[in-house]
Enzyme design. Structure first.
Site, PDB file in Angstrom:
ATOM      1  N   GLU B  62       0.808  -1.220   0.000  1.00 15.11           N
ATOM      2  CA  GLU B  62       0.000   0.000   0.000  1.00 15.11           C
ATOM      3  C   GLU B  62       0.839   1.268   0.000  1.00 15.11           C
ATOM      4  O   GLU B  62       0.496   2.252  -0.659  1.00 15.11           O
ATOM      5  CB  GLU B  62      -0.953   0.025   1.208  1.00 15.11           C
ATOM      6  CG  GLU B  62      -2.156  -0.896   1.072  1.00 15.11           C
ATOM      7  CD  GLU B  62      -1.871  -2.315   1.532  1.00 15.11           C
ATOM      8  OE1 GLU B  62      -0.716  -2.601   1.906  1.00 15.11           O
ATOM      9  OE2 GLU B  62      -2.810  -3.133   1.536  1.00 15.11           O
ATOM     10  N   HIS B 131     -12.877  -3.999   8.040  1.00 17.61           N
ATOM     11  CA  HIS B 131     -13.315  -3.950   6.641  1.00 17.61           C
ATOM     12  C   HIS B 131     -14.595  -3.120   6.502  1.00 17.61           C
ATOM     13  O   HIS B 131     -15.375  -3.336   5.584  1.00 17.61           O
ATOM     14  CB  HIS B 131     -13.586  -5.362   6.103  1.00 17.61           C
ATOM     15  CG  HIS B 131     -12.352  -6.137   5.763  1.00 17.61           C
ATOM     16  ND1 HIS B 131     -11.349  -6.377   6.661  1.00 17.61           N
ATOM     17  CD2 HIS B 131     -11.946  -6.729   4.605  1.00 17.61           C
ATOM     18  CE1 HIS B 131     -10.386  -7.091   6.069  1.00 17.61           C
ATOM     19  NE2 HIS B 131     -10.728  -7.309   4.829  1.00 17.61           N
TER      20      HIS B 131
END
Lengths: 328, 328
Positions: B62, B131
């Site tokens: 990322e 999430h």
């Protein structure tokens, strides 16, 4: 300094000497200005490390990019940034490289491919691989050089970027300037394994170790590696051993450093070594003195210009934030 | 106009922009497989048309997905960085906040950072703590960034295209539970939606409900329930959170004199607080009652259905709060 085709070795080395002298003069003048209260923020000096930026950047073209770190003055000067504009930036005055918005740690000169000094370690590596992807996508014949320090080799994004550069075969040269210290910590004391070269090699990247205080050696190795990167050889890694003569920042009293260490390491500083080589190879002491004076004069003029330049309009604090949703 | 789901709408929008401008490219995890991105549809088969240099399937890195996008934007391209979920994007907050949002400013306007970073927000059934988060307020708080959170397929397509054409870095936050939702979408590849303009979801005169992302659909449902009780709520979907459409909100509050701000995110320190405070400060003469907010409790998103329900704001919650605001 742009890529040159000087075949006369002493003449080329003398050019490197002049660039190193300019960096040294800049760093010494910056410290004087800081101590006198003219520099608003901290400065991270490059004294003792001049051979690396100089030797590497002398093999780059204006169209090549470099990404620097917090210790970026030397990289900027070696890549061709204007020292007067840089000094104005340190002073926070009109005409600074970044419009007096960034200061020492955010010096950038996009006109010569210097994409910025940076206060966040390893971010130059992730941005650098992206800049290389942009060059590839645009079909531009240029490469990216990323300067990192030894301390950065313990940050995760550095490894993401090494991996990334290899899998996409990007035109990137990573230059690790190992100046022994990560801020106040001896980097070796917090680093597992055999060090940066072994770590780069773990990614399958060709990696080379060199005495970073020997500007001739840096110049020769950088020429070779840059030629390989430019020729489609993929990423390469250059590990240059050096020593941070000054503190992490100029006001750092270096209480963590053993007594006498700095003095001992000063004996190996790169400009003196380069001068000795030049004297052995046909350049006269008078020419060296003239080169040093010329560098000091250029920087003295830069300091004078910085003193004379006005502070920017305070309202410029609101400029260049963003176009959409700009501050009211 | 065509009826389609949001995942297809944004894929078509991205493809249109990539055909229009060869400097637009996308990078992220799972983009090159038949999987087609996190939703399964956002990038499906785009690599077949644009190839692996413009639809770049990346490692799970990322920091470098975001950092490379910044470097590539600075170096003259228009990357669309996909970080999948807002939760994962936290790994790359440094590159987004310290670099993308700052580079133009701290380098004195020498560079622009025209990138889009996509990161899906919102709770999806059973997504639990890592999430499900809605972090839009983090980025609204950061000078330099544009923040968009669309609610319909048409808005998602039109605003994604606007984000790609925008010269500022844009955080583009799609909602996970909206990817399969359908709606009318323009077929015109030149139709671009302006950033910073709200959509009036439902006209009304009794109170104003300001919201965004999936909560706009829930608020519309609440407005129907309220109408059955004789309360006419005006529902405003901001679509863009920075900049946000103050004119639309002020106009509505001037008409209704009552404001409820509804958000899916944790209420404390959320973007709704900014809207509520702004209206309280600037529209006090028009307000007939004090401003109210509704948002999630300050708990991580739990897993089991009954506990997850404690986190979620429903139409019934909005109805109850709206009745309080309306004095009914």
């Amino acid at each position: 300094m742009a890529e040159e085709t000087i075949t006369n070795k002493p003449a080329r080395v003398f050019e490197l000497y002049k660039t190193m002298s300019l960096i040294r003069a800049f760093e010494e003048a910056a410290e004087v200005a800081y101590d006198a209260g003219f520099v608003n923020g901290s400065i991270h000096q490059y004294i003792g490390e001049e051979a690396i930026g100089t030797g590497v950047c002398s093999n780059l073209r204006d169209t090549d990019y470099i990404l620097s770190n917090h210790r970026g003055h030397g990289h900027a000067i070696a890549k061709g940034a204007n020292p007067e504009a840089m000094m104005k930036e340190l002073f926070g005055r009109v005409g600074g490289t970044s419009g007096a918005k960034g200061g020492s740690m955010h010096i950038a000169d996009f006109s010569v491919g210097m994409l910025g000094a940076n206060g966040i370690l390893a971010d130059g590596t992730t941005m650098g691989v992206g800049a290389a992807q942009a060059l590839v996508l645009r079909g531009v014949d240029a490469i990216v050089t990323v300067f990192v320090g030894d301390g950065t080799t313990n940050r995760g994004p550095f490894y993401e970027a090494l991996n990334w550069s290899m899998i996409y075969e990007l035109p990137v040269l990573f230059v690790c300037e190992n100046n022994t210290y990560a801020s106040s910590t001896v980097t070796r004391s917090v680093t597992a394994g055999a060090g940066p070269v072994a770590r780069a090699e773990a990614f399958g990247m060709p990696a080379f170790d060199i005495d970073g205080n020997d500007v001739l050696a840096v110049d020769e190795l950088a020429a070779d590696l840059i030629s390989r990167v430019r020729g489609g050889g993929g990423p390469h890694f250059l590990h240059a051993r050096t020593y941070r003569i000054k503190g992490h920042i100029s006001r750092d009293k270096m209480l963590y450093r053993p007594e006498g260490e700095t003095e001992e390491r000063w004996k190996g500083e790169p400009i003196g070594r380069c001068a000795a080589w030049l004297l052995d190879n046909g350049i006269g002491q008078d020419e060296l003195d003239e080169a040093t004076s010329s560098a000091e004069k250029q920087i003295a003029d830069a300091v004078e210009a910085a003193h004379a330049a006005p502070f920017p309009d305070a309202k410029l604090a609101f400029a260049d934030v963003q176009d959409i949703g700009a501050p009211q | 106009m065509s009826e389609m789901n949001q995942g297809d709408a944004v894929r078509i929008g991205l493809a249109e922009e990539m055909r229009r401008d060869p400097l637009v490219w996308a990078l992220g995890e799972d983009l090159s497989t038949a999987h087609g991105g996190t939703s399964g549809s956002q990038y499906y088969q785009l690599i077949d048309e644009f190839g692996p240099k413009r639809i770049v399937n990346t490692p799970i890195s990322e920091n470098t997905i975001m950092g490379a996008a910044v470097g590539a934007a600075v170096a003259g391209t228009r990357p669309v960085a996909d970080l999948r979920m807002a939760d994962f994007a936290m790994c790359a907050v440094d590159e987004l906040v310290n670099q993308a949002a700052k580079i133009r400013y701290m380098f004195g306007g020498q560079a622009r950072v025209p990138l889009v970073v996509r990161q899906m927000i919102g709770a999806r059934k059973g997504g639990a703590a890592q999430h499900s988060q809605s972090t839009e307020a983090w980025y609204v708080h950061t000078p330099g960034l544009v923040v968009i959170a669309p609610a319909t397929p048409g808005d998602a397509k039109g605003l994604l295209k606007a984000a790609i054409r925008c010269d500022d870095p844009v955080v583009f936050m799609e909602h996970k539970e909206l990817m399969a939702a359908t709606g009318e979408v323009t077929d015109d590849p030149e139709a671009v939606m302006p950033i910073g303009k709200a959509r009036i979801v439902n006209e009304g005169s009794d109170l104003t409900i300001v919201t965004w992302s999936k909560m706009a659909l829930i608020a519309a449902e609440a407005a129907e329930l309220l109408a059955a009780d004789g309360i006419n709520a005006e529902v405003i979907d901001l679509r863009s959170l920075w900049p946000w459409d103050k004119d639309a909100v002020y106009t509505s509050v001037a008409k209704t004199g009552r404001l409820l701000v509804a958000q899916e995110a944790v209420q404390v320190g959320g973007f709704g607080a900014e809207v509520a405070a702004d209206v309280a400060e600037n529209m006090s003469d028009a307000l007939k009652t004090h401003v109210r907010r509704i948002g999630a409790p300050r708990i991580p998103v739990p897993y089991a259905e009954p506990m997850e329900a404690e986190y979620r704001i429903t139409a019934e919650h909005i109805v109850a709060k709206a009745k309080e605001v309306a004095g009914a």
